[in-house]
Design a protein around this motif. Structure first.
Motif, mmCIF file in Angstrom:
data_model
loop_
_atom_site.group_PDB
_atom_site.id
_atom_site.type_symbol
_atom_site.label_atom_id
_atom_site.label_comp_id
_atom_site.label_asym_id
_atom_site.label_seq_id
_atom_site.Cartn_x
_atom_site.Cartn_y
_atom_site.Cartn_z
ATOM 1 N N LYS A 13 -10.317 -11.844 -6.155
ATOM 2 C CA LYS A 13 -9.419 -13.147 -6.152
ATOM 3 C C LYS A 13 -10.121 -13.357 -4.337
ATOM 4 N N CYS A 14 -10.863 -12.948 -4.329
ATOM 5 C CA CYS A 14 -10.886 -13.330 -2.616
ATOM 6 C C CYS A 14 -12.556 -12.962 -2.210
ATOM 7 N N GLY A 16 -13.377 -10.702 -0.235
ATOM 8 C CA GLY A 16 -13.897 -9.037 -0.253
ATOM 9 C C GLY A 16 -14.033 -9.053 -1.566
ATOM 10 N N CYS A 17 -13.963 -9.575 -2.921
ATOM 11 C CA CYS A 17 -13.623 -8.690 -4.214
ATOM 12 C C CYS A 17 -15.570 -9.488 -4.524
#
Ligand SMILES: [Cu+2]
Length: 69
Positions: A13-14, A16-17
């Motif tokens: 989702k971002c 970071g993922c």
């Protein structure tokens, strides 16, 4: 010899993922590099097939908490 594989990955989702999955994959012996794009839902991996198999790569993505289609 190196081989590359691209997986359609769900659940990212971002950025970071992306970092998380790249970190998990590149920690594996036999993985040379990994690229992830959460917007396009894919992960591309360059690896040495004599050291690690595609199934192991898929398992690592799933173990990181994502889905592979
Ligand atoms: Cu995220």
């Amino acid at each position: 010899m190196t081989q590359s594989a691209t997986f359609i990955v769900t659940g990212m989702k971002c950025g970071g993922c992306e970092k998380n999955v790249i970190q998990k994959l590149t920690a594996l012996e036999g993985v040379i590099s990994a690229v992830a794009d959460y917007k396009e839902h894919y992960v591309s991996i360059e690896f040495k097939p004599e050291i690690i198999e595609i199934d192991d790569l898929e398992d690592a993505i799933i173990a990181a908490g994502f889905g592979v289609e």
